[in-house]
Design an enzyme around this catalytic site. Sequence first.
Site, PDB file in Angstrom:
ATOM      1  N   ASP A  68     -17.857 -21.015 -26.357  1.00  0.00           N
ATOM      2  CA  ASP A  68     -16.401 -21.029 -26.482  1.00  0.00           C
ATOM      3  C   ASP A  68     -15.777 -21.926 -25.412  1.00  0.00           C
ATOM      4  O   ASP A  68     -16.387 -22.210 -24.375  1.00  0.00           O
ATOM      5  CB  ASP A  68     -15.874 -19.598 -26.358  1.00  0.00           C
ATOM      6  CG  ASP A  68     -14.565 -19.386 -27.101  1.00  0.00           C
ATOM      7  OD1 ASP A  68     -13.885 -20.384 -27.400  1.00  0.00           O
ATOM      8  OD2 ASP A  68     -14.226 -18.214 -27.380  1.00  0.00           O
ATOM      9  N   ASP A  78      -8.535 -21.391 -32.357  1.00  0.00           N
ATOM     10  CA  ASP A  78      -7.700 -20.190 -32.387  1.00  0.00           C
ATOM     11  C   ASP A  78      -6.429 -20.438 -33.199  1.00  0.00           C
ATOM     12  O   ASP A  78      -5.307 -20.452 -32.679  1.00  0.00           O
ATOM     13  CB  ASP A  78      -7.363 -19.749 -30.969  1.00  0.00           C
ATOM     14  CG  ASP A  78      -8.596 -19.315 -30.206  1.00  0.00           C
ATOM     15  OD1 ASP A  78      -9.561 -18.872 -30.847  1.00  0.00           O
ATOM     16  OD2 ASP A  78      -8.607 -19.420 -28.964  1.00  0.00           O
ATOM     17  N   GLU A 126     -13.727 -27.453 -24.489  1.00  0.00           N
ATOM     18  CA  GLU A 126     -12.957 -28.699 -24.460  1.00  0.00           C
ATOM     19  C   GLU A 126     -13.149 -29.533 -23.172  1.00  0.00           C
ATOM     20  O   GLU A 126     -13.110 -30.762 -23.301  1.00  0.00           O
ATOM     21  CB  GLU A 126     -11.471 -28.401 -24.671  1.00  0.00           C
ATOM     22  CG  GLU A 126     -11.131 -27.892 -26.048  1.00  0.00           C
ATOM     23  CD  GLU A 126     -11.545 -26.435 -26.277  1.00  0.00           C
ATOM     24  OE1 GLU A 126     -11.801 -26.064 -27.424  1.00  0.00           O
ATOM     25  OE2 GLU A 126     -11.632 -25.688 -25.290  1.00  0.00           O
TER      26      GLU A 126
END
Length: 952
Positions: free
Chosen positions: A559, A636, A562
């Site tokens: 997760d 998300d 980025e």
Amino acid sequence: MVIKRLTLLALFFAGAFHSLCNGQSQNAPFKQDESGITVTLKNAPNGVNMIRLKPINAKIIRVTATPTNFFVEKPSLMAVTPNNSAIKHTVNYTDDKMIVLTDSVKVTVSTITGLVEFYDSKGNLLVKQSKFAHEPAFVNAMYDGESSYRVSQYFDSQADEAYYGLGQHQQGVVNYKGRHVDLIQNNTEVAVPFVVSSKNYGILWDNNAITTAGDIRPLEPLHALKLYNKNNEAGWLTVSYSLKQDPTRTVYEQAVSDIDLNWLSDVKRFPDSVKMADAIVTYEGAIEGDQTGLYQLQIKYGGYIKLWVDGKQLLDYWRQSWNPATALVDLNLQAGKSYHLKMQWIPSGSESYLGVNVLLPAPENVKNTFAFTSEAGSTIDYYLVYGQNADSIISGYRTITGKAVMLPKWAMGLWQSRERYKTQDEILAVVKEFRDRKIPLDNIVLDWSYWKQDQWGSQEFDPARFADPDGMIKQLHGQHINFMISVWPKFYEGTDAYNAFNKNNFLYKRNIANRQRDWIAKGYISTFYDAFNPDARKAFWELISKKLYTKGIDAWWLDATEPDILSNASVADRKLLMTPTYLGSSTKYFNAFPLQNAKGVYEGQRAVNPNNRVFILTRSAFGGLQRYGAATWSGDIASRWEDMKSQIGAGINFSLSGMPYWTMDIGGFAVEPRYENAKRQDLDEWRESMTRWYQFGAFVPLFRVHGQFPFREIYNVAPKGHPAYQSMLYYDKLRYRLMPYIYSLAGKIYHQDYTIMRGLIMDFAADKNVEGINDQYMFGPSLLINPVYKYEAHNRDVYLPKGNGWYDLYSGKYFKGGNTLKADAPYNRIPVFVKAGSIIPFGPEIQYTNEKPADPITLYVYTGANATFTLYEDEGSNYNYEKGDFSQIAITYNEGSHTLTIGDRNGKFNGMIGDRTFRIVTITSNAAKALNFDQKPNKTISYNGKNVSIKL
């Protein structure tokens, strides 16, 4: 003009170059060696001094350009093609041009201007570098004390050209012609600098920095337009603030020329006299431009946003405040005419975001260009990939960046997840409920915060909530359930893992120095590890291997890759937070973090366990990710209907970026407050939304349910007798029935560089009507998927591509192609059509993917054209397929003779069934048959691996 020829034949022979000529002409305007063919320009225009061409194969040419008299040679993070590979090619040259020919392409380079042009072997133009340049190819820059360049290149765009790929973006756009596309990793936005053109070529832009593609002119602030306030006075808009408890009374008003509450650091500019969490904010006035044309508004928003232009409502969206979205609004404005604008923003909480920028109408010399520009780079470096269609272009991309390795077969089944299962007992109870209700399931997912509250990064279970994780995983495996776990690259200050990584200088330190706290309880100080450091990657794998993998973990959820060190920090601040990287400036390597993070986990697991397939789910991606056993989900997202629709285009273009495994949070991740404890109409809408999303999700590469409260398990969405429950169960079972079809396509991904989720341009390129379709796609070669994304819709427009006949999947009714029809879409079904000339294998009903062999297989044969399908099987969980351990059975249908042939089985593997049964169901244009697995087949074939043909 005298043309001189120098014939050079380079062979794949021990990686060496062999010239079959008498030697390179001393007057040749180029130099050739193993690195390629280098041209030194005569006048060094546009900042370019040397250009080098390197044929990778007959269809792929690497182009590099430098402003100096040397090339900076640094290993690519994306490309894995060895640079010393050689390919047959010929070099011709004149006084002002060099021409390189392979069997498939011709490349010309002007020795004066440096402009590069690409043609196929028949002389048809593919693409050429544009004479127009908005800025020089190289602009000097320095980042973190490291000299660099801002690099740019423009290509001419043909009038009817369309562009696809470029990663994953959420504005509903499929064709990027004339669009400004920012390639920057962000939650829900994935940067992949690879574009596929409708003119039979692709370009892989090999640069790790933040990049803009398409129309690369910078977005302008709102005040680039002439603004008027609500009283028609020129110079600004009027912004009024009221309170949610009294929306009709204005408590504060001001003039604004820009709307730029874009980042965490901007929120402080919200007026002190109004609390953001209590506010309703209204912008009103008018806008005007002195050019007629398309003005593209980009509106970043968190909370509720509505927009009206001249009284017409163009937006009515919502997004959770902590993860703002960006909407694209096209405005065709007339020069000198003012247009009334009203925008209402209702923030969600005390940190919401709103920003408005505009891309002005393109001047004539920009309209027909497509460009790339990157913030940092030593050279311009890109690959031209020629292909007869999108599939062959994507195959070229994977030649450069690596094969898409196979995921375990169970990954094609249903995954159940939520944010989050808080205890061991919750996980086991959910799995038991699925098994008791006979709801097919293969994977349960444990999201973040299974550790003690202050131990993020420890990779250790909190024993108060997970008393026996080893036993839990063993129990799950005993129920034929796989277990995926969330692993962040994040470490809390003071944990043992933090201290070990800090000691070895494996961490980014700026967030620690800033004493920035996260959102957990009182807030904890944290940072991420430097995934560009090979020793840090090794240490990260060793940590999760020791703490987690040894317990029996089956798959990794990586997760926040980025990397999201601090959510909603500005781009400049994000770069500071990951400075320095092991490789150099964070500006230069910004977009490549997710690739390096996945690389460490993939290589680590394959080293300690070379048998079991690595499976990674990651929130971001970069060119080459597919070689690391990784899939990407769309981040998300919110649970609104518009978000469901935007996933269709996001998945299409992600797949056209060369990476085949994409998924999403079925139901959307974050929900509006009205759904959290929904009653009456809100509950009805929630159930319908989940049903429609589930129907859509059953036909994407990976079938995954996830989100915040309310819980997303089928039985928690609706009771057993409810239409929502029945429909979701139907599509879950249908997905498992389709497993022979789906897994065969997965095999085709590896062996033939195939793509499962297919934009219509991939299969119907000759039909210009499909170029901009953003809400339909093919699932494999046969199934046309048409999600329903509007509340209480019971039909939707479906375009059936021309050149084919089409069958309704459920009824078998036949339709001609080239038409748009209003297809039935009752609550329990979405429109799915089957292309005439299709063979679809359906397996038996199963509860998990490896419950039993796919026998018998029911072949639904949709006549009207010749059809082929290759049934692929292997061991499903290991890498023996790389050694040739797999089988393939080619199945063909001949329309002229009405003959079905099941060919010889090719190959074998451990556990393969030798004898099997095929049940044949034939569907024709004048004899519809419903999708009914209990119906009597037209024919039944006992198959022992040898060719058999029958008349239908």
